[in-house]
Design a protein around this motif. Structure first.
Motif, PDB file in Angstrom:
ATOM      1  N   LYS A 115      -6.440   2.979  -1.254  1.00 31.71           N
ATOM      2  CA  LYS A 115      -7.409   2.537  -2.201  1.00 31.71           C
ATOM      3  C   LYS A 115      -6.958   0.963  -2.912  1.00 31.71           C
ATOM      4  N   ALA A 116      -5.685   0.910  -3.060  1.00 28.61           N
ATOM      5  CA  ALA A 116      -5.172  -0.180  -3.658  1.00 28.61           C
ATOM      6  C   ALA A 116      -5.614  -1.574  -2.670  1.00 28.61           C
ATOM      7  N   HIS A 117      -5.530  -1.119  -1.471  1.00 30.90           N
ATOM      8  CA  HIS A 117      -5.729  -2.053  -0.177  1.00 30.90           C
ATOM      9  C   HIS A 117      -7.032  -2.267   0.174  1.00 30.90           C
ATOM     10  N   GLY A 118      -8.131  -1.879  -0.728  1.00 30.67           N
ATOM     11  CA  GLY A 118      -9.574  -2.070  -0.486  1.00 30.67           C
ATOM     12  C   GLY A 118     -10.181  -0.971   0.376  1.00 30.67           C
ATOM     13  N   ALA A 119      -9.524   0.049   0.807  1.00 30.34           N
ATOM     14  CA  ALA A 119     -10.187   1.249   1.679  1.00 30.34           C
ATOM     15  C   ALA A 119     -11.126   2.021   0.707  1.00 30.34           C
ATOM     16  N   SER A 120     -12.176   2.426   1.275  1.00 29.29           N
ATOM     17  CA  SER A 120     -13.022   3.578   0.978  1.00 29.29           C
ATOM     18  C   SER A 120     -13.860   4.020   1.791  1.00 29.29           C
ATOM     19  N   ASN A 121     -14.429   5.334   1.633  1.00 28.72           N
ATOM     20  CA  ASN A 121     -15.332   6.110   2.601  1.00 28.72           C
ATOM     21  C   ASN A 121     -14.413   6.176   4.237  1.00 28.72           C
ATOM     22  N   TYR A 122     -13.207   6.436   4.195  1.00 24.71           N
ATOM     23  CA  TYR A 122     -12.267   6.582   5.234  1.00 24.71           C
ATOM     24  C   TYR A 122     -12.625   7.813   5.884  1.00 24.71           C
ATOM     25  N   SER A 123     -12.955   7.881   6.905  1.00 29.39           N
ATOM     26  CA  SER A 123     -13.284   9.293   7.809  1.00 29.39           C
ATOM     27  C   SER A 123     -12.529   8.809   9.163  1.00 29.39           C
ATOM     28  N   ILE A 124     -12.011  10.323   9.907  1.00 23.89           N
ATOM     29  CA  ILE A 124     -11.629  10.370  11.161  1.00 23.89           C
ATOM     30  C   ILE A 124     -12.200  11.510  11.744  1.00 23.89           C
TER      31      ILE A 124
ATOM     32  N   TYR B 192     -13.090   5.692  10.762  1.00 27.73           N
ATOM     33  CA  TYR B 192     -14.292   4.737  10.145  1.00 27.73           C
ATOM     34  C   TYR B 192     -13.784   4.459   8.678  1.00 27.73           C
ATOM     35  N   VAL B 193     -13.886   3.022   8.103  1.00 26.89           N
ATOM     36  CA  VAL B 193     -13.262   2.750   7.065  1.00 26.89           C
ATOM     37  C   VAL B 193     -14.032   1.643   6.415  1.00 26.89           C
ATOM     38  N   GLU B 194     -14.319   1.588   5.047  1.00 28.78           N
ATOM     39  CA  GLU B 194     -15.028   0.418   4.559  1.00 28.78           C
ATOM     40  C   GLU B 194     -13.764  -0.194   3.767  1.00 28.78           C
ATOM     41  N   ILE B 195     -13.901  -1.505   4.053  1.00 30.40           N
ATOM     42  CA  ILE B 195     -12.915  -2.422   3.052  1.00 30.40           C
ATOM     43  C   ILE B 195     -13.270  -3.321   2.646  1.00 30.40           C
ATOM     44  N   GLU B 196     -12.574  -3.706   1.549  1.00 31.31           N
ATOM     45  CA  GLU B 196     -13.147  -5.056   0.580  1.00 31.31           C
ATOM     46  C   GLU B 196     -12.923  -6.364   1.368  1.00 31.31           C
ATOM     47  N   SER B 197     -11.468  -6.667   1.770  1.00 34.43           N
ATOM     48  CA  SER B 197     -11.384  -7.822   2.740  1.00 34.43           C
ATOM     49  C   SER B 197     -10.313  -7.361   3.698  1.00 34.43           C
ATOM     50  N   GLU B 198     -10.249  -8.266   4.855  1.00 36.94           N
ATOM     51  CA  GLU B 198      -9.710  -8.205   6.071  1.00 36.94           C
ATOM     52  C   GLU B 198      -8.163  -8.529   5.838  1.00 36.94           C
ATOM     53  N   ASP B 199      -7.726  -9.466   4.886  1.00 45.31           N
ATOM     54  CA  ASP B 199      -6.685  -9.739   4.406  1.00 45.31           C
ATOM     55  C   ASP B 199      -5.882  -8.804   3.664  1.00 45.31           C
TER      56      ASP B 199
ATOM     57  N   ALA C 287      -4.944  -5.830   5.566  1.00 43.95           N
ATOM     58  CA  ALA C 287      -3.962  -6.213   6.955  1.00 43.95           C
ATOM     59  C   ALA C 287      -2.678  -5.929   6.106  1.00 43.95           C
ATOM     60  N   GLN C 288      -2.580  -6.122   5.092  1.00 40.25           N
ATOM     61  CA  GLN C 288      -1.309  -6.113   4.033  1.00 40.25           C
ATOM     62  C   GLN C 288      -0.936  -4.591   3.989  1.00 40.25           C
TER      63      GLN C 288
ATOM     64  N   SER D 126       2.231  -3.108   6.240  1.00 36.92           N
ATOM     65  CA  SER D 126       3.438  -3.718   5.760  1.00 36.92           C
ATOM     66  C   SER D 126       4.220  -2.816   4.487  1.00 36.92           C
ATOM     67  N   THR D 127       3.227  -2.164   4.105  1.00 40.80           N
ATOM     68  CA  THR D 127       3.738  -1.241   2.885  1.00 40.80           C
ATOM     69  C   THR D 127       4.612  -0.174   3.426  1.00 40.80           C
ATOM     70  N   ASP D 128       5.575   0.228   2.480  1.00 37.82           N
ATOM     71  CA  ASP D 128       6.696   1.235   2.743  1.00 37.82           C
ATOM     72  C   ASP D 128       6.010   2.556   2.993  1.00 37.82           C
ATOM     73  N   ILE D 129       4.860   2.914   2.482  1.00 39.15           N
ATOM     74  CA  ILE D 129       4.292   4.180   2.602  1.00 39.15           C
ATOM     75  C   ILE D 129       3.608   4.264   3.995  1.00 39.15           C
ATOM     76  N   CYS D 130       3.085   3.126   4.142  1.00 42.02           N
ATOM     77  CA  CYS D 130       2.335   3.306   5.565  1.00 42.02           C
ATOM     78  C   CYS D 130       3.383   3.070   6.687  1.00 42.02           C
ATOM     79  N   GLN D 131       4.427   2.583   6.508  1.00 44.16           N
ATOM     80  CA  GLN D 131       5.442   2.572   7.610  1.00 44.16           C
ATOM     81  C   GLN D 131       6.111   4.052   7.631  1.00 44.16           C
ATOM     82  N   LYS D 132       6.142   4.854   6.471  1.00 44.97           N
ATOM     83  CA  LYS D 132       6.553   6.239   6.457  1.00 44.97           C
ATOM     84  C   LYS D 132       5.543   7.008   7.146  1.00 44.97           C
ATOM     85  N   TRP D 133       4.289   6.856   6.819  1.00 43.92           N
ATOM     86  CA  TRP D 133       3.158   7.725   7.129  1.00 43.92           C
ATOM     87  C   TRP D 133       3.235   7.646   8.737  1.00 43.92           C
ATOM     88  N   TRP D 134       3.332   6.218   9.330  1.00 46.31           N
ATOM     89  CA  TRP D 134       3.048   6.189  10.945  1.00 46.31           C
ATOM     90  C   TRP D 134       4.550   6.897  11.503  1.00 46.31           C
ATOM     91  N   ALA D 135       5.541   6.836  11.070  1.00 45.63           N
ATOM     92  CA  ALA D 135       6.617   7.545  11.675  1.00 45.63           C
ATOM     93  C   ALA D 135       6.474   9.059  11.674  1.00 45.63           C
TER      94      ALA D 135
END
Length: 104
Positions: free
Chosen positions: A34-43, A55-62, A65-66, A69-78
């Motif tokens: 949510k802090a990176h602009g995601a809402s209405n995220y469905s899989i 499917y996700v709705e975002i506020e901005s591509e930039d 994209a950030q 690189s977050t620690d939590i995203c890297q942890k989730w991917w692993a």
């Protein structure tokens, strides 16, 4: 608002675990999305093939994209890597889909 869709693949013997992990999404992951602009995220899952439609709705591509690189995203991917097709950095192999129709 920007609408994004992509296709990924979950291994057929991992459907239940994939769903379980998303049902129990880490609260800090939800906050960061949510802090990176995601809402209405469905899989969605096509069970016959293991294809996932995201499917996700975002506020901005930039801003979106950030998220990668977050620690939590890297942890989730692993955490998700054993369940699905991934790249060497553990990110899901994902094909972005082109928007061809929208009815508001």
């Amino acid at each position: 608002m920007i609408r994004k869709a992509s296709v990924m693949t979950v291994y057929k013997d991992q459907y239940e675990e994939y769903k379980k992990r998303h049902d129990e999404l880490w609260p800090e992951m939800a906050v960061e999305l949510k802090a990176h602009g995601a809402s209405n995220y469905s899989i969605f899952l096509e069970e016959a093939t293991g294809k996932l439609f995201a499917y996700v709705e975002i506020e901005s591509e930039d801003k979106w994209a950030q998220m990668a690189s977050t620690d939590i995203c890297q942890k989730w991917w692993a955490f998700m890597e054993p369940l699905m097709e991934t790249n060497p950095d553990h990110s899901p192999v994902s094909t972005e889909l082109k928007d061809v129709f929208y009815l508001a």
